[in-house]
Motif scaffolding. Sequence first.
Motif, PDB file in Angstrom:
ATOM      1  N   GLY A 209       0.832  -1.203   0.000  1.00 54.68           N
ATOM      2  CA  GLY A 209       0.000   0.000   0.000  1.00 54.68           C
ATOM      3  C   GLY A 209       0.857   1.240   0.000  1.00 54.68           C
ATOM      4  O   GLY A 209       1.274   1.737  -1.040  1.00 54.68           O
ATOM      5  N   CYS A 210       1.161   1.751   1.190  1.00 50.61           N
ATOM      6  CA  CYS A 210       1.956   2.976   1.284  1.00 50.61           C
ATOM      7  C   CYS A 210       3.454   2.704   1.181  1.00 50.61           C
ATOM      8  O   CYS A 210       4.227   3.589   0.831  1.00 50.61           O
ATOM      9  N   ASP A 211       3.901   1.475   1.490  1.00 55.05           N
ATOM     10  CA  ASP A 211       5.313   1.098   1.528  1.00 55.05           C
ATOM     11  C   ASP A 211       6.080   1.943   2.552  1.00 55.05           C
ATOM     12  O   ASP A 211       7.278   2.142   2.417  1.00 55.05           O
ATOM     13  N   MET A 212       5.369   2.453   3.559  1.00 55.46           N
ATOM     14  CA  MET A 212       5.985   3.283   4.583  1.00 55.46           C
ATOM     15  C   MET A 212       5.563   2.851   5.992  1.00 55.46           C
ATOM     16  O   MET A 212       5.818   3.567   6.960  1.00 55.46           O
ATOM     17  N   GLY A 213       4.848   1.741   6.107  1.00 48.52           N
ATOM     18  CA  GLY A 213       4.440   1.261   7.427  1.00 48.52           C
ATOM     19  C   GLY A 213       3.290   2.013   8.040  1.00 48.52           C
ATOM     20  O   GLY A 213       3.121   1.986   9.257  1.00 48.52           O
ATOM     21  N   GLN A 214       2.465   2.676   7.219  1.00 46.53           N
ATOM     22  CA  GLN A 214       1.388   3.491   7.770  1.00 46.53           C
ATOM     23  C   GLN A 214      -0.005   2.942   7.503  1.00 46.53           C
ATOM     24  O   GLN A 214      -0.954   3.345   8.167  1.00 46.53           O
ATOM     25  N   CYS A 215      -0.154   2.048   6.510  1.00 48.62           N
ATOM     26  CA  CYS A 215      -1.514   1.625   6.144  1.00 48.62           C
ATOM     27  C   CYS A 215      -1.863   0.218   6.620  1.00 48.62           C
ATOM     28  O   CYS A 215      -3.039  -0.117   6.748  1.00 48.62           O
ATOM     29  N   GLY A 216      -0.884  -0.649   6.857  1.00 48.67           N
ATOM     30  CA  GLY A 216      -1.145  -1.988   7.359  1.00 48.67           C
ATOM     31  C   GLY A 216      -1.547  -3.013   6.322  1.00 48.67           C
ATOM     32  O   GLY A 216      -1.814  -4.164   6.668  1.00 48.67           O
ATOM     33  N   ALA A 217      -1.591  -2.625   5.021  1.00 49.52           N
ATOM     34  CA  ALA A 217      -2.019  -3.569   3.988  1.00 49.52           C
ATOM     35  C   ALA A 217      -1.047  -4.738   3.830  1.00 49.52           C
ATOM     36  O   ALA A 217      -1.416  -5.793   3.308  1.00 49.52           O
ATOM     37  N   CYS A 218       0.192  -4.565   4.280  1.00 47.47           N
ATOM     38  CA  CYS A 218       1.220  -5.595   4.090  1.00 47.47           C
ATOM     39  C   CYS A 218       1.391  -6.488   5.316  1.00 47.47           C
ATOM     40  O   CYS A 218       2.375  -7.233   5.407  1.00 47.47           O
ATOM     41  N   THR A 219       0.468  -6.457   6.257  1.00 48.37           N
ATOM     42  CA  THR A 219       0.626  -7.203   7.512  1.00 48.37           C
ATOM     43  C   THR A 219       0.691  -8.710   7.271  1.00 48.37           C
ATOM     44  O   THR A 219      -0.134  -9.282   6.549  1.00 48.37           O
ATOM     45  N   VAL A 220       1.689  -9.353   7.859  1.00 46.55           N
ATOM     46  CA  VAL A 220       1.806 -10.815   7.868  1.00 46.55           C
ATOM     47  C   VAL A 220       2.178 -11.233   9.293  1.00 46.55           C
ATOM     48  O   VAL A 220       2.453 -10.389  10.148  1.00 46.55           O
ATOM     49  N   LEU A 221       2.199 -12.539   9.521  1.00 46.85           N
ATOM     50  CA  LEU A 221       2.608 -13.063  10.827  1.00 46.85           C
ATOM     51  C   LEU A 221       4.008 -13.651  10.716  1.00 46.85           C
ATOM     52  O   LEU A 221       4.277 -14.456   9.816  1.00 46.85           O
ATOM     53  N   VAL A 222       4.885 -13.256  11.604  1.00 44.88           N
ATOM     54  CA  VAL A 222       6.236 -13.818  11.675  1.00 44.88           C
ATOM     55  C   VAL A 222       6.409 -14.371  13.089  1.00 44.88           C
ATOM     56  O   VAL A 222       6.349 -13.614  14.070  1.00 44.88           O
ATOM     57  N   GLY A 223       6.559 -15.680  13.168  1.00 45.15           N
ATOM     58  CA  GLY A 223       6.635 -16.316  14.478  1.00 45.15           C
ATOM     59  C   GLY A 223       5.350 -16.135  15.262  1.00 45.15           C
ATOM     60  O   GLY A 223       5.379 -16.074  16.493  1.00 45.15           O
ATOM     61  N   GLY A 224       4.233 -16.032  14.560  1.00 45.07           N
ATOM     62  CA  GLY A 224       2.941 -15.868  15.202  1.00 45.07           C
ATOM     63  C   GLY A 224       2.595 -14.446  15.572  1.00 45.07           C
ATOM     64  O   GLY A 224       1.493 -14.183  16.049  1.00 45.07           O
ATOM     65  N   ARG A 225       3.500 -13.503  15.350  1.00 43.12           N
ATOM     66  CA  ARG A 225       3.259 -12.101  15.685  1.00 43.12           C
ATOM     67  C   ARG A 225       3.086 -11.290  14.406  1.00 43.12           C
ATOM     68  O   ARG A 225       3.791 -11.508  13.426  1.00 43.12           O
ATOM     69  N   VAL A 227       3.486  -8.367  11.815  1.00 45.70           N
ATOM     70  CA  VAL A 227       4.514  -7.387  11.492  1.00 45.70           C
ATOM     71  C   VAL A 227       4.126  -6.696  10.188  1.00 45.70           C
ATOM     72  O   VAL A 227       3.340  -7.221   9.390  1.00 45.70           O
ATOM     73  N   LEU A 228       4.684  -5.519   9.991  1.00 43.60           N
ATOM     74  CA  LEU A 228       4.536  -4.806   8.726  1.00 43.60           C
ATOM     75  C   LEU A 228       5.676  -5.268   7.823  1.00 43.60           C
ATOM     76  O   LEU A 228       6.836  -4.914   8.031  1.00 43.60           O
ATOM     77  N   SER A 229       5.337  -6.039   6.804  1.00 40.41           N
ATOM     78  CA  SER A 229       6.389  -6.663   5.998  1.00 40.41           C
ATOM     79  C   SER A 229       7.141  -5.660   5.141  1.00 40.41           C
ATOM     80  O   SER A 229       8.244  -5.940   4.690  1.00 40.41           O
ATOM     81  N   CYS A 230       6.549  -4.472   4.897  1.00 42.56           N
ATOM     82  CA  CYS A 230       7.270  -3.485   4.096  1.00 42.56           C
ATOM     83  C   CYS A 230       8.422  -2.877   4.881  1.00 42.56           C
ATOM     84  O   CYS A 230       9.371  -2.352   4.292  1.00 42.56           O
ATOM     85  N   LEU A 231       8.363  -2.922   6.218  1.00 47.72           N
ATOM     86  CA  LEU A 231       9.424  -2.369   7.058  1.00 47.72           C
ATOM     87  C   LEU A 231      10.311  -3.446   7.670  1.00 47.72           C
ATOM     88  O   LEU A 231      11.199  -3.126   8.460  1.00 47.72           O
ATOM     89  N   THR A 232      10.068  -4.705   7.319  1.00 52.39           N
ATOM     90  CA  THR A 232      10.822  -5.821   7.905  1.00 52.39           C
ATOM     91  C   THR A 232      11.769  -6.395   6.861  1.00 52.39           C
ATOM     92  O   THR A 232      11.340  -6.769   5.764  1.00 52.39           O
TER      93      THR A 232
END
Length: 323
Positions: A209-225, A227-232
């Motif tokens: 989405g924003c590619d800046m960690g502001q919209c949350g469209a890229c959310t995935v789970l890493v180790g069950g938690r 995360v914003l994958s665009c910032l990871t």
Amino acid sequence: MPALLGYGSPRVLAFVRAWSIDHADRAELRAIRAELRGLGASLTIVSDGGTWSFRPDDDAERTTAAVYPDHLEVPRDRDALFVLDADDHVRFSYDAGGSLAGTLGEALAAAGAAIAAKPRPTMYTRREWTLTCLVAGFALAVFPGCKPRARSRARAKEAHVPPPPSMTTTELDVNLRVNGEPRALRLDARASLLDTLRERLGLTGTKKGCDMGQCGACTVLVGGRRVLSCLTLAALADGQDVTTIEGLARGDQLHPLQQAFVAHDALQCGYCTPGQIMSAAGLLAEGHATTDDDLREQMSGNLCRCGAYPNIVAAIRSVKGGA
């Protein structure tokens, strides 16, 4: 904001002895209004027959008298036009040397051309000036190159020490377990988890989405938690379980959250929906949300431009209540 005079609302004062709204030609009025739009100004016409005031898109209104500053030298024996800025300073004056009746549009055009040709001083708002000072101060405080400083020989020698090999390596071997499947990849050390999932693994359900960690469209789970994958960085997920929207369903059987989003019509365009569902899955696993207000707070990092928030909360609540 006027097109030529900067901030504020300029006005034009025209002293035209023989002008009358009743005898004004339509073509003349159109020309006057067009020039007023360019100046972003209102117009007051003072004549022997009365005083009229109007703006580019308004009808002329008859007024009792024209208000103008004391320092304005009004000619008594000939027509003239003045352009005043928001502080009542004269920015342009036009001495007709005769009558302006029928040529008022031409006088306004001359005013616009003259003002546009003048170099305008650079103007800053208080917000722009404050921001400039903050940026300059930050640069002086953080970047050594912005301020002179003496360097000892020892520090100069230390600056030329080559970095360790791990910092010069541009590619890394990364092992991920994505949706239960082991994936061994050789990646650029700067690759984000989002780009790795979409471009290298073809899992395009995770949206950029924003590619800046502001919209949350890229959310995935890493180790069950969540995360914003665009910032990871993908390298930071090395050896961990990564779950994307594609990994929630079991074959043809949708995950309860996916079923709830469909049942509660919790989506419109659908672009943010994968991130919303993945964030909701992480929220339920965390077990912090006990009320609707908690749900809204815990989901506040995921934005929906379509405004489906009430249905999103209802969908998550239904799954939480059924768990």
